[in-house]
Write a protein that holds these residues in place. Structure first.
Motif, PDB file in Angstrom:
ATOM      1  N   GLN A 152       0.652  -1.196  -0.257  1.00  0.00           N
ATOM      2  CA  GLN A 152      -0.040   0.089  -0.185  1.00  0.00           C
ATOM      3  C   GLN A 152       0.907   1.126   0.096  1.00  0.00           C
ATOM      4  O   GLN A 152       0.213   2.215  -0.286  1.00  0.00           O
ATOM      5  CB  GLN A 152      -1.024   0.124   1.150  1.00  0.00           C
TER       6      GLN A 152
ATOM      7  N   ASN B 104      -0.888   4.633  -1.978  1.00  0.00           N
ATOM      8  CA  ASN B 104      -1.749   5.456  -1.052  1.00  0.00           C
ATOM      9  C   ASN B 104      -1.150   6.860  -0.891  1.00  0.00           C
ATOM     10  O   ASN B 104      -1.791   7.505  -0.242  1.00  0.00           O
ATOM     11  CB  ASN B 104      -1.922   4.762   0.375  1.00  0.00           C
TER      12      ASN B 104
ATOM     13  N   LYS C  81       1.196   8.133   0.396  1.00  0.00           N
ATOM     14  CA  LYS C  81       2.038   8.509   1.656  1.00  0.00           C
ATOM     15  C   LYS C  81       3.710   8.665   1.395  1.00  0.00           C
ATOM     16  O   LYS C  81       4.076   9.344   2.192  1.00  0.00           O
ATOM     17  CB  LYS C  81       1.715   7.385   2.724  1.00  0.00           C
TER      18      LYS C  81
ATOM     19  N   PRO D 130      -8.337   7.814   1.136  1.00  0.00           N
ATOM     20  CA  PRO D 130      -8.822   6.582   1.783  1.00  0.00           C
ATOM     21  C   PRO D 130     -10.113   6.910   2.558  1.00  0.00           C
ATOM     22  O   PRO D 130     -10.096   7.960   3.214  1.00  0.00           O
ATOM     23  CB  PRO D 130      -7.760   6.468   2.793  1.00  0.00           C
TER      24      PRO D 130
ATOM     25  N   ALA E  85      -5.850  12.251   4.087  1.00  0.00           N
ATOM     26  CA  ALA E  85      -5.102  12.314   5.195  1.00  0.00           C
ATOM     27  C   ALA E  85      -3.627  12.645   4.777  1.00  0.00           C
ATOM     28  O   ALA E  85      -2.957  12.051   3.925  1.00  0.00           O
ATOM     29  CB  ALA E  85      -4.930  10.956   5.850  1.00  0.00           C
TER      30      ALA E  85
ATOM     31  N   SER F  74       0.159  12.975   5.030  1.00  0.00           N
ATOM     32  CA  SER F  74       1.064  11.989   5.919  1.00  0.00           C
ATOM     33  C   SER F  74       1.940  12.946   6.720  1.00  0.00           C
ATOM     34  O   SER F  74       2.698  13.807   6.220  1.00  0.00           O
ATOM     35  CB  SER F  74       1.790  11.381   4.718  1.00  0.00           C
TER      36      SER F  74
ATOM     37  N   GLU G  74       0.241   9.689  12.237  1.00  0.00           N
ATOM     38  CA  GLU G  74      -1.146   9.797  11.695  1.00  0.00           C
ATOM     39  C   GLU G  74      -1.554  11.263  11.993  1.00  0.00           C
ATOM     40  O   GLU G  74      -2.692  11.640  11.377  1.00  0.00           O
ATOM     41  CB  GLU G  74      -2.012   8.874  11.929  1.00  0.00           C
TER      42      GLU G  74
ATOM     43  N   GLU H  86      -8.235   9.233  15.791  1.00  0.00           N
ATOM     44  CA  GLU H  86      -7.928   8.134  14.822  1.00  0.00           C
ATOM     45  C   GLU H  86      -8.722   6.979  15.087  1.00  0.00           C
ATOM     46  O   GLU H  86      -8.690   6.017  14.443  1.00  0.00           O
ATOM     47  CB  GLU H  86      -6.511   7.993  15.016  1.00  0.00           C
TER      48      GLU H  86
ATOM     49  N   HIS I 228      -8.027   3.516  13.577  1.00  0.00           N
ATOM     50  CA  HIS I 228      -6.846   3.357  12.743  1.00  0.00           C
ATOM     51  C   HIS I 228      -5.566   4.196  13.245  1.00  0.00           C
ATOM     52  O   HIS I 228      -4.816   4.525  12.251  1.00  0.00           O
ATOM     53  CB  HIS I 228      -7.515   4.216  11.567  1.00  0.00           C
TER      54      HIS I 228
ATOM     55  N   GLU J  64      -2.185   2.893  11.835  1.00  0.00           N
ATOM     56  CA  GLU J  64      -1.960   2.671  10.402  1.00  0.00           C
ATOM     57  C   GLU J  64      -0.942   3.650   9.666  1.00  0.00           C
ATOM     58  O   GLU J  64      -0.010   3.217   9.064  1.00  0.00           O
ATOM     59  CB  GLU J  64      -3.259   3.031   9.557  1.00  0.00           C
TER      60      GLU J  64
ATOM     61  N   LEU K  19      -2.373   3.073   5.108  1.00  0.00           N
ATOM     62  CA  LEU K  19      -3.716   3.145   4.710  1.00  0.00           C
ATOM     63  C   LEU K  19      -4.026   2.546   3.206  1.00  0.00           C
ATOM     64  O   LEU K  19      -2.966   2.699   2.687  1.00  0.00           O
ATOM     65  CB  LEU K  19      -4.137   4.813   4.667  1.00  0.00           C
TER      66      LEU K  19
ATOM     67  N   ARG L  18      -4.805  -0.654   3.006  1.00  0.00           N
ATOM     68  CA  ARG L  18      -4.430  -2.024   2.947  1.00  0.00           C
ATOM     69  C   ARG L  18      -5.232  -2.934   1.999  1.00  0.00           C
ATOM     70  O   ARG L  18      -6.523  -3.165   2.119  1.00  0.00           O
ATOM     71  CB  ARG L  18      -4.577  -2.550   4.607  1.00  0.00           C
TER      72      ARG L  18
END
Length: 1343
Positions: free
Chosen positions: A591, A595, A597, A675, A688, A690, A723, A757, A760, A763, A767, A769
């Motif tokens: 991921q 994602n 990140k 996500p 979100a 990072s 996060e 959060e 989560h 994570e 994120l 997954r």
């Protein structure tokens, strides 16, 4: 400034206490008498004599400033006169490089105007100050060991891109690259320099001489009687080639190797030095002397355990000292000469760094009593001085200098606030901090003390004269055994000393990767992550300029230290979280690749551009990873804006702020994925940010500080730091406003991050997954990003550098062979030839000395680069990549998001383990070696034809890796161990038609699977090349044959079972053979024509290489046909199959063409082979004729009667068939040729009988029988053949009678022509009508 220790406010510029009348005589801590004694002990008079107490003026904090000023001013008058002694020097007192008018060519000059990098062919630059009288010196720090000329020049010297310092009459230079001195002419002088050396340039204008020193050792007078007199003044100057770099020290820092009687061009700050040393003495007094308040006396204290415990008396005393000391510590000369030496002296007592907390206390004092800008400058200069000292220290046997500087670096970085500042602003931004992790290799082993450390040298004698590794295990003599053991003991001593340095370097990285900081603000690890990612970006694809690119030799050491540190932290987390994986099972979750990140810059993905993948795989992202891509985001991405990290400034500026108030959706940046918070709330999409990599400034409404949680809010496993950020709802204005308010509450500490959060919180990077991935976290998120960066770093330059350093081992082998050959010649030399004997002895001595030097240098390289521990690091990295690829492959189409470099590193790291670390260490010793080979084989077998991989380069690399894999027995066995389904799939991909794809490597793989089974195909090198030395005996093509009967069986099953595969595959092979051989014949015609011209002509080497390649391709294609005929003869001989007859006729036609071209007497092929041109070494009769012979033998001798009959008929029916071509194979010359040309003694005809070492007697007997069979059959065919009129011959080929009629147009031809034509075209030859069918045609009998 506010005192954070005692809570008392005072200004650093005025520390006088209030003298109000109501102030008591006692300060509140110590009485006046004790304070007076204490201050007099701390600030003694210059002569060291204390006046009697009755006559001594009491010292208090009210008059301390006056007393201190008086003490510091005592020697200032004497120092003032020194500044007037400037005779013999002209120019500014601060000496720098003249970047305005004193240079030629393109150069990159550092900000301090003391460092320079060549950016053109041969650029030159001089300093701003010149000298005309006296003795002067300056130093040059060599950063690269290339072509440079360093010395002196006058103002009249004119340089250009070819002529530099030393090439004109009034310029003088030393060149350590070529070990020469230059003044118009050149002669040998000095020693060779290496990166990390310091050259001292000395000029004596009283005696008229110029000399040079290397690392403080004089090289002798280079020039005498230099031009002096009116108008003659000499500037320091340098000329350097492209990418070479140096740094000058004219006196702005203490000279590393001062020479008595010579002055630096820039005067040292004498007054400041005196003052700094005095203040340092006062500081030492504070540390030595303590106040016992209870006893009312002064006591001596242990300096190593000194601590500032909030005593106001001591604190205010220190404040007065730092009032003067702080401004001085902003000057580089004083930091290096005073502060660094003082801190080093603290560590000289030995013991661990932790045993010396005084340095931590001093750093606390600096942050407490100095202005921030002063502390920043002081720390920056201190680290720069430490880096220079470490980098340019000479190598001594115990590496004591390097250890000393690394220990101080550790002590400084242990201080949390200092570490964070240096990480944020210095280590990666100003310094090449990876130098701290580099251990330079000594170019001159005698100066490094390796002669004492490794007194006995040894080198392996395992190579033959042809350069091949000898497989015979020779008995080692007792003397050789003793030498080898002594050499190994010396290597072990060296290894232990280097391991001490490596352990200190790992300690530095452990500090930089610390995520348990006790103070506020972001943890050191996350600062490091941001800087590390930027560092990788600058070095990726050579995007950075020369000043920031990291040399590959530094990268290698940095990689190994980073792996050691990462694995330590990884296993430490495993100890605290049993559900996590240990470092032996580490991999990067898939991921991370989609994602958003982690920033991969513009590095290529397996499936192509990221913007393209987002468009084509958006449904898969939503279904498998629960990531929704905003349609507006996809529309915003164009082919001109391919960087996923950049958001259009225009769109940001045009985003309506009022949209929040009216409930409009907030447009999201294109670089963010979306996500969902959970599958139940798919409607609520979030973006979100990072926190592992904040790479962009947020919008006005989005701005928020990251990673500044207090220690109570941040857990040890990144739970919050991974996060925490900005949560913005994209549905309504109310949700947006609520999210912003909530985020601000988290920032203020009113709401815990876990509340935001929810489930989560752990994570972070994970994120999106996919279902195939485990739910539990495999380790800390930050460690995953570091692991990803390590893989990228190996791909950038580490692998190439590992390959370069193998050159030293190759040099040892070359000299060992030369020495062995020379000793053999000495033993055979006749006694009467004394002159030859003496020359051979001289050569023997030269080779022995060179081998002694190289063997010691090789020991250093084997310890620092190719040690067993380094091999295990690369092996661990290989396994990480294998697991990452396997996990990514399970995600299906999302595998396309993986960056290409993961596959590249998997292939390259295996290649490094196999080729670079042997023979010192064998890959077979590594744990799980067989399993790792099998898993890598499965990856290569599956992905070389993977439709998800679109990059041409990576597909070619996979194909080449698989081709190399099947050349070695151990890796070929690994291919055979992969699951049967994968093996069959691999063979099916290999047997795909050759059109529309790169087929040469595919064909090469099939050939390697067959080599060792074909007719006369058991050779490693061609017979006529055995007496020549190969360029590289380790090439895959030079390995012994190792055929795979298992994979051959799979190939036979596929060809026999799939009726469509065999014709399409074989037709493509025949087409490529026709093309390759035709190209080859055309090229040798051009080569022959050029060779026959009277004028001298040189054939282009590229044309020769292409010609040889076409020949090699023709041979390999013939071998694949031989393999097919052997494994599945029914494809050609079972005419119940639709295309068998056509394939057999095409094969016979091509075989006859090849035979006719190669076997004709005095033909073109013969003449070109006899020229023996460089580049055409592989072109010879043997390889191509035995390949053709193998096919004919399989068709005519090794099949059943019916098959042999059909093959014979087709072969004889081909109009190009000539029996003499078959006779040529056994050395039977044409009768016509024998009659026309008398036999020549030196003319040797080709014959398979001369290759009995390569062709068995059984194979020769089959050829004899085949020749007899064809002779008999051709006679019978000639006797029974009836004359055919021209009207009955096929109008296309005019070789066969008409045997087919087309529907509906009724045109006619032979079956061979129409069948071959219908494979590619359905139109009639003649009328272009569409052919709907073909019927047999028999000519009616005449009436």
């Amino acid at each position: 400034m506010t005192s954070r220790g005692a809570g008392t406010a005072f200004s650093r510029r005025n520390y006088r206490l209030s003298n109000e009348s109501e102030k008591p005589k006692v300060t509140g801590i110590v009485n006046s008498k004790l304070l007076n004694d204490y201050l007099h002990r701390i600030f003694p008079s210059a002569d060291g004599i204390q006046p009697a107490a009755a006559y001594r003026k009491p010292l208090t904090f009210q008059n301390l400033q006056e007393h201190l000023d008086k003490l510091l001013a005592e020697d200032s008058g004497a120092e003032d006169s020194r500044d007037q002694i400037l005779e013999g020097r002209l120019g500014p007192s601060t000496v720098v490089l003249d970047h305005i008018s004193g240079f030629e060519g393109l150069l990159l000059v550092d900000d301090d105007l003391l460092g320079v990098i060549g950016h053109s062919n041969f650029g030159s630059i001089r300093a701003t100050t010149c000298v005309y009288k006296g003795k002067w010196i300056y130093e040059v720090l060599i950063s690269s060991q290339g072509l440079m000329q360093i010395g002196w020049c006058t103002l009249n010297c004119r340089f250009n891109q070819e002529e530099g310092v030393g090439d004109t009459p009034d310029s003088y230079a030393y060149d350590g690259n070529r070990v020469r001195k230059w003044n118009v002419t050149t002669t040998n002088y000095g020693k060779s320099w290496a990166a990390g050396d310091i050259v001292s340039c000395l000029i004596d204008l009283d005696e008229g001489t110029i000399a040079f020193c290397l690392n403080g050792v004089s090289l002798g007078t280079a020039f005498d009687n230099i031009t002096r007199g009116a108008g003659m003044a000499y500037f320091p100057a340098i000329s350097l080639s492209f990418k070479e770099s140096v740094a000058f020290n004219f006196g702005s820092r203490p000279l590393r190797y001062p020479v008595e009687g010579y002055r630096p061009l820039q005067d040292p700050p004498s007054m400041d030095l005196v003052e700094a040393h005095k203040l340092l003495g006062y500081l030492k007094n504070v540390i030595h002397i303590g106040i016992d308040v209870l006893e009312g006396k002064l006591v001596e204290k242990d300096t190593s355990m000194w601590q500032l415990q909030g005593e106001p008396t001591v604190l205010i005393t220190l404040a007065h000292i730092f009032n003067h000391f702080a401004p001085l510590m902003c000057k580089v000369y004083l930091v290096e000469d005073v502060l660094m030496n003082f801190l080093l002296s603290i560590l000289e007592q030995g013991g661990a760094v932790e045993a010396h907390p005084l340095i931590q206390q001093l750093l606390d004092l600096m942050w407490l009593l100095m202005e921030d800008y002063e502390v920043h400058e002081c720390l920056k200069q201190l680290l720069m001085s430490l880096l220079r000292a470490y980098r340019f220290s000479p190598i001594i046997p115990d590496l004591g200098l390097q250890i000393h500087y690394l220990r101080l670096t550790i002590a400084v970085l242990k201080h949390e606030k200092s570490r964070k500042y240096l990480l944020n602003n210095v280590l990666f931004d100003i310094l090449r901090s990876v130098v701290f992790f580099y251990i330079k290799s000594p170019l001159r082993v005698e100066e490094a003390g390796l002669q004492e450390l490794i007194p006995t040298t040894w080198w392996p004698n395992r190579f033959t004269k042809e350069g091949k590794e000898s497989k015979e295990v020779k008995e080692e003599s007792a003397e050789e055994r003793l030498r080898r053991r002594a050499y190994d003991r010396g290597c072990q001593r060296l290894k232990k000393r280097i391991e001490v340095v490596e352990e200190l370097q790992v300690q530095i990285l452990k500090l930089l990767l610390n995520n348990k900081d006790r103070g506020g603000g972001e943890a050191s690890r996350y600062i490091f992550l941001n800087k590390f990612r930027k560092f990788l970006q600058e070095n990726a694809s050579n995007r950075g300029n020369l000043t920031v690119l990291c040399p590959p030799e530094y990268m290698v050491c940095f990689l190994h230290r980073l792996i050691s540190t990462l694995r330590c932290y990884w296993d430490g987390h495993k100890a605290k979280a049993p559900a996590a994986l240990n470092s032996e099972e580490a991999y990067v979750p898939p991921q991370l690749f989609y994602n958003g990140k982690v920033d991969y810059f513009d590095l290529q993905r397996l499936g192509g551009l990221l913007s393209h993948l987002k468009k084509t795989l958006k449904d898969d992202l939503a279904l498998k990873a629960n990531i929704l891509i905003d349609p507006a985001e996809l529309q915003a991405v164009t082919m001109d804006d391919l960087d996923e990290d950049e958001e259009s400034a225009t769109s940001t500026a045009q985003r309506p702020v009022a949209a929040l108030a009216i409930g409009g959706a907030l447009a999201r940046p294109s670089w963010l994925s979306s996500p969902t918070l959970g599958r139940a709330n798919r409607f609520l999409s979030t973006a979100a940010v990072s926190l592992m990599n904040p790479r962009r400034s947020l919008g006005t409404l989005e701005k928020m500080k990251a990673r500044t949680l207090s220690v109570e809010q941040r857990t040890e496993d990144d739970r919050a730091a991974g996060e925490l950020g900005c949560v913005r709802a994209l549905v309504t204005a109310a949700l947006v406003t609520a999210a912003l308010v909530l985020a601000q509450a988290v920032w203020a500490g009113e709401v815990s991050p876990e509340a935001v959060e929810g489930s989560h919180g752990n994570e972070g990077l994970l994120l999106g997954r996919p279902p195939e991935e485990p739910e539990q976290s495999i380790t800390e998120n930050s460690l995953l990003e570091i692991l990803d960066g390590i893989v990228m770093m190996y791909n950038l330059s580490v692998h190439q550098q590992l390959g370069k350093m193998v050159g030293v081992s190759d040099d040892v082998n070359e000299y060992a062979l030369a020495l062995k050959d020379t000793e053999e010649k000495i033993s055979r030399c006749p006694k009467r030839r004394r002159d030859i004997y003496e020359e051979l002895v001289k050569s023997q001595k030269v080779f022995s000395e060179k081998l002694n030097h190289l063997s010691r240098r090789l020991a250093w390289i084997n310890v620092t680069i190719y040690s067993k521990e380094k091999m295990q690091d690369i092996y661990w990295l290989l396994r990480v990549c294998i697991r990452t690829i396997e996990h990514g492959d399970r995600t299906g189409s999302l595998f396309a998001f993986m960056p290409e470099f993961y596959l590249s590193v998997a292939m390259n790291s295996y290649s490094a383990l196999k080729n670079y670390f042997s023979p010192v260490h064998s890959m077979e010793e590594l744990p799980g070696y067989e399993e790792t080979l099998t898993r890598l084989a499965a990856i290569l077998a599956k992905h070389f034809a993977d439709s998800r991989i679109v990059g041409t380069d990576i597909r070619d690399s996979l194909m080449q890796a698989l081709a190399s894999y099947v050349c070695y027995p151990h890796s070929l066995r690994a291919v055979e161990r992969i699951p049967e389904e994968q093996r069959i799939s691999m063979m099916r991909n290999l047997l795909a038609p050759y059109e529309q794809r790169p087929w040469a490597q595919t064909n090469w793989i099939l050939v390697r699977l067959w080599r060792g089974c074909g007719f006369g195909y058991r050779y490693t090198r061609l017979p006529h090349l055995l007496k020549t030395k190969p360029e590289d005996a380790n090439l895959p093509s030079l390995q012994k044959p190792c055929p795979s009967t298992l994979l051959q069986r799979h190939m036979a099953d596929l060809l026999c079972s799939d009726c469509d595969m065999a014709p399409s595959f074989l037709n493509s092979v025949l087409n490529q053979l026709n093309w390759a051989f035709s190209e080859f014949i055309g090229m040798i015609q051009e080569i022959q024509q050029a060779a026959e011209r009277l004028e001298r002509n040189f054939v282009d080497s590229r044309q020769l290489k292409v010609c040889a390649t076409c020949f090699d391709l023709s041979v390999s294609l013939l071998r694949v046909l031989e393999m097919t005929v052997t494994l599945a003869p029914e494809i050609f001989l079972d005419w119940s199959r639709p295309s068998s007859e056509l394939l057999l006729r095409r094969l016979a036609q091509l075989l006859n063409q090849v035979l006719n071209r190669v076997t004709a007497e005095r033909n073109l092929f013969d003449r070109v082979v006899n020229l023996r041109l460089p580049g055409l070494e592989s072109v010879d009769h043997y390889p191509i004729l035995v390949a053709v012979t193998g096919i004919l033998v399989r068709l005519l001798m090794d099949t059943d009667f019916q098959g042999a009959k059909r093959a014979t008929a087709v072969l004889l029916a081909d109009p190009c068939f000539q029996l003499c071509s078959i006779q040529y194979l056994l050395g039977h010359a044409e009768p016509s040729a024998v009659a026309a040309t008398p036999p020549s003694a030196d003319k040797r005809h080709f014959s398979l009988h001369t290759y009995t070492d390569y062709i068995s007697q059984e194979e020769l007997a089959k050829v004899e029988r085949m020749l007899g069979h064809l002779s008999e059959e051709s006679k019978q065919a000639a006797a029974s053949m009836l004359p055919t009129s021209e009207e009955d011959l096929c109008p296309i080929c005019y070789a066969h009678p008409i045997s087919a009629i087309f529907r509906p147009c009724s045109h006619k031809s032979c079956k061979a022509c129409i069948n071959q034509h219908l494979m590619n075209n359905k139109d009639c030859f003649f009328c272009k009508a569409t052919i709907t069918g073909v019927d047999d045609f028999t000519k009616p009998g005449s009436s």
